[in-house]
Design an enzyme around this catalytic site. Structure first.
Site, PDB file in Angstrom:
ATOM      1  N   TRP A   1      -4.169  27.519 -35.915  1.00 60.28           N
ATOM      2  CA  TRP A   1      -5.067  26.335 -35.661  1.00 60.28           C
ATOM      3  C   TRP A   1      -5.168  25.787 -36.082  1.00 60.28           C
ATOM      4  CZ3 TRP A   1     -11.105  28.628 -35.915  1.00 60.28           C
ATOM      5  CH2 TRP A   1     -10.914  28.472 -37.374  1.00 60.28           C
ATOM      6  N   ASP A   2      -5.296  24.737 -37.367  1.00 58.20           N
ATOM      7  CA  ASP A   2      -5.260  23.692 -37.755  1.00 58.20           C
ATOM      8  C   ASP A   2      -4.200  23.059 -36.830  1.00 58.20           C
ATOM      9  OD1 ASP A   2      -5.219  25.126 -40.443  1.00 58.20           O
ATOM     10  OD2 ASP A   2      -5.693  23.426 -41.038  1.00 58.20           O
TER      11      ASP A   2
ATOM     12  N   TYR B   1       2.166  27.019 -52.512  1.00 55.81           N
ATOM     13  CA  TYR B   1       1.463  27.613 -52.145  1.00 55.81           C
ATOM     14  C   TYR B   1       1.905  28.923 -52.244  1.00 55.81           C
ATOM     15  CZ  TYR B   1      -0.630  29.855 -48.978  1.00 55.81           C
ATOM     16  OH  TYR B   1      -1.885  30.959 -47.862  1.00 55.81           O
TER      17      TYR B   1
ATOM     18  N   TRP C   1       0.217  25.196 -40.238  1.00 56.52           N
ATOM     19  CA  TRP C   1      -0.783  26.358 -39.548  1.00 56.52           C
ATOM     20  C   TRP C   1      -1.268  26.133 -38.343  1.00 56.52           C
ATOM     21  CZ3 TRP C   1      -0.094  25.541 -45.442  1.00 56.52           C
ATOM     22  CH2 TRP C   1      -0.709  27.174 -45.985  1.00 56.52           C
TER      23      TRP C   1
ATOM     24  N   GLY D   1      -9.708  33.278 -39.684  1.00 55.77           N
ATOM     25  CA  GLY D   1      -9.745  32.018 -40.305  1.00 55.77           C
ATOM     26  C   GLY D   1     -10.611  31.929 -41.365  1.00 55.77           C
TER      27      GLY D   1
ATOM     28  N   TYR E   1      -2.563  23.397 -48.478  1.00 50.54           N
ATOM     29  CA  TYR E   1      -1.870  23.833 -47.456  1.00 50.54           C
ATOM     30  C   TYR E   1      -0.809  22.466 -47.091  1.00 50.54           C
ATOM     31  CZ  TYR E   1      -6.590  26.424 -47.786  1.00 50.54           C
ATOM     32  OH  TYR E   1      -7.636  26.347 -47.393  1.00 50.54           O
TER      33      TYR E   1
ATOM     34  N   ASP F   1     -11.671  33.358 -44.404  1.00 47.31           N
ATOM     35  CA  ASP F   1     -11.188  33.969 -45.155  1.00 47.31           C
ATOM     36  C   ASP F   1     -12.065  34.771 -46.176  1.00 47.31           C
ATOM     37  OD1 ASP F   1      -9.321  31.920 -44.451  1.00 47.31           O
ATOM     38  OD2 ASP F   1      -8.537  31.772 -46.418  1.00 47.31           O
TER      39      ASP F   1
ATOM     40  N   TYR G   1     -16.394  27.782 -49.477  1.00 48.63           N
ATOM     41  CA  TYR G   1     -15.504  28.160 -49.287  1.00 48.63           C
ATOM     42  C   TYR G   1     -16.409  28.715 -47.582  1.00 48.63           C
ATOM     43  CZ  TYR G   1     -10.308  28.787 -47.787  1.00 48.63           C
ATOM     44  OH  TYR G   1      -9.394  28.309 -46.804  1.00 48.63           O
ATOM     45  N   TRP G   2     -16.150  29.642 -46.883  1.00 47.46           N
ATOM     46  CA  TRP G   2     -17.103  30.059 -45.238  1.00 47.46           C
ATOM     47  C   TRP G   2     -18.111  30.959 -45.980  1.00 47.46           C
ATOM     48  CZ3 TRP G   2     -15.314  28.807 -40.908  1.00 47.46           C
ATOM     49  CH2 TRP G   2     -14.014  28.163 -40.401  1.00 47.46           C
TER      50      TRP G   2
ATOM     51  N   GLU H   1     -12.030  19.329 -47.111  1.00 43.90           N
ATOM     52  CA  GLU H   1     -12.030  20.300 -45.890  1.00 43.90           C
ATOM     53  C   GLU H   1     -13.198  21.198 -44.965  1.00 43.90           C
ATOM     54  OE1 GLU H   1     -10.203  22.864 -48.798  1.00 43.90           O
ATOM     55  OE2 GLU H   1      -9.744  23.986 -46.459  1.00 43.90           O
TER      56      GLU H   1
HETATM   57  C1  DGY Z   1      -5.242  29.727 -47.487  1.00 45.24           C
HETATM   58  O1  DGY Z   1      -4.297  29.700 -47.992  1.00 45.24           O
HETATM   59  O2  DGY Z   1      -6.360  29.615 -47.840  1.00 45.24           O
HETATM   60  C2  DGY Z   1      -5.375  30.466 -46.037  1.00 45.24           C
HETATM   61  O3  DGY Z   1      -6.841  30.200 -45.658  1.00 45.24           O
HETATM   62  C3  DGY Z   1      -4.674  31.393 -45.810  1.00 45.24           C
HETATM   63  O4  DGY Z   1      -4.264  30.664 -44.787  1.00 45.24           O
END
Ligand code: DGY
Length: 438
Positions: free
Chosen positions: A46-47, A92, A44, A172, A40, A174, A360-361, A404
């Site tokens: 909220w980061d 990215y 960003w 957020g 990243y 994803d 991830y989520w 992360e």
């Molecule tokens: C990503 O690229 O993984 C982000 O979560 C998108 O903002």
């Protein structure tokens, strides 16, 4: 207690806090902080706000710069974009050419869960330099209010008190299981061929899948074809979800904005912000499911409630939006999740077969979400559970690094390393209690 090598618990804490400060300095790009190197490389939304809380523990001026830089990219309509591409970085994808928003500085075309008001309030409350804090606060309050006004103008549907997210990236979270059915209804368009870059920096099995990315990119191209006219996008967006991340964090931010308005003396905003606080609570209450005893996101595109249960069900606690019986039900659920995973709080229901402890989520623990849930629990009078969550999070970071996210079953650190907001949580929320030496 002093260990054989002479190390005290206080030394151990200091070592961790030093490492956390070093991470913020490494990720510092002068006026903004990247979330993590490689994965990243930009600012960003909220980061950045949450990272400012970490900066404030040792450099208050730098914390204010972080938030000011973010708001320097605010759109004329009030939206604060989810990524600001201050400098070029080909590492990215999707970069500014894909988003094609035509903004300067270049930005993405969607937003992210709003935490600016909450973070600015915390910066002011903990400030050693109150005068500077008041100056920055007074400058930021109208900008934050413009962002919240934008949410209700461009994203509120049917006067419901709920705002919709038009892309999973806006929530957020994803690739949350919560979006599976909604994304299944999004057709994949003929989009230009693309190459993912995230899987070069992180393990592919721990990231969203390629078919997720096809949908993510389809949505970006659809909205870009609509010229990023936000109020025209929401009513027709193929992904249109009232999610609990954005709505809970917006509601908490409404409450914190109410405090800020009073603190900086911006009384012309009082009535409007009071109105948002009222409608935000009403909106969140409408997401309570009595049969499921949990808060559930709503899919406006399919006109139906989403029935999977993710950690976002606990976020209305952070928004101070739960009734006592709802709080009890959420607390009961958290205790039951604790029977299934070693570390709280998994990002997805560990009793559901779709739970994946590494992706991830879809299962892993996130330090910032834990902070929010723990904060909400404390406010609701459940300090015992709040402390367990804090202790779990500290243990994860101290054993596995400033990662992360973390596997809730074995504590393995996953995703990006040297992660800014994880470091920030260690410096703020988790700095108080010494780790116990063996
Ligand atoms: C990503 O690229 O993984 C982000 O979560 C998108 O903002």
């Amino acid at each position: 207690m002093v260990a054989e090598n002479g190390t005290t618990p206080t030394d151990l804490v200091e070592e961790k806090l030093d490492q956390a400060r070093k991470i913020l300095r490494q990720n510092d790009r002068g006026t903004y902080t990247i979330p993590a190197r490689g994965l990243y490389p930009f600012q960003w939304n909220w980061d950045s706000c949450l990272t400012a809380l970490g900066w404030a523990t040792f450099d208050e001026g730098r914390a204010w710069t972080e938030i000011e830089t973010l708001f320097s990219a605010q759109w004329d309509d009030g939206m604060v974009p989810h990524i600001v591409f201050h400098k070029e970085d080909t590492g990215y994808f999707p970069g500014p050419d894909v988003w094609a928003t035509g903004k300067s500085p270049a930005t993405s075309g969607i937003t992210q869960p709003p935490v600016a008001a909450t973070c600015v309030r915390q910066l002011i409350e903990t400030a050693r330099d109150k005068e500077t804090a008041l100056e920055f606060g007074a400058r930021l309050v109208p900008k934050i209010a413009a962002w919240h006004r934008w949410f209700y103008a461009a994203r509120e549907l049917n006067n419901s008190g709920l705002v919709v997210s038009i892309h999973p990236w806006e929530s957020g979270a994803d690739n949350s299981v919560d979006w599976d059915a909604s994304l299944a209804n999004v057709p994949v368009d003929e989009i230009p061929p693309y190459e993912r870059r995230d899987t070069e920096h992180s393990v592919a099995e721990h990231r969203p899948t390629n078919s997720d990315y096809d949908k993510y990119l389809t949505l970006v191209h659809r909205y870009s074809n609509l010229g990023w006219k936000q109020s025209e996008i929401a009513p027709v967006a193929p992904f249109r979800v009232a999610d609990l991340f954005v709505n809970s964090l917006l509601q908490r931010s409404n409450i914190d904005l109410q405090w800020l308005v009073e603190y900086v003396g911006a009384s012309h905003l009082t009535e409007e912000v009071d109105g948002w606080v009222k409608k935000g609570k009403m909106g969140l209450q409408s997401l309570w499911s009595e049969p499921q005893q949990s808060f559930q996101p709503y899919d406006y595109a399919a006109d139906q409630s989403i029935t999977s249960i993710s950690a976002s069900t606990f976020l209305p606690l952070f928004a101070h939006a739960t009734e006592p019986a709802q709080t009890q039900a959420l607390v009961k659920r958290l205790w039951s999740w604790r029977d299934h995973t070693r570390y709280l709080v998994p990002s997805f229901d560990p009793t559901d077969p779709r739970f994946d402890s590494k992706r991830y989520w879809r299962g892993p623990v996130w330090a910032i979400i834990n902070w929010m849930i723990s904060d909400g629990l404390t406010a609701a009078g459940h300090g015992d559970l709040a402390k367990i969550i804090a202790d779990d999070t500290r243990a994860l970071i101290d054993q596995s690094g400033f990662r992360e996210y973390f596997d809730p079953e074995n504590g393995q650190g996953l995703g990006g390393d040297c992660f800014s907001w994880t470091a920030a949580m260690r410096l703020t929320w988790l700095s108080a209690q010494p780790v116990e030496a063996d």
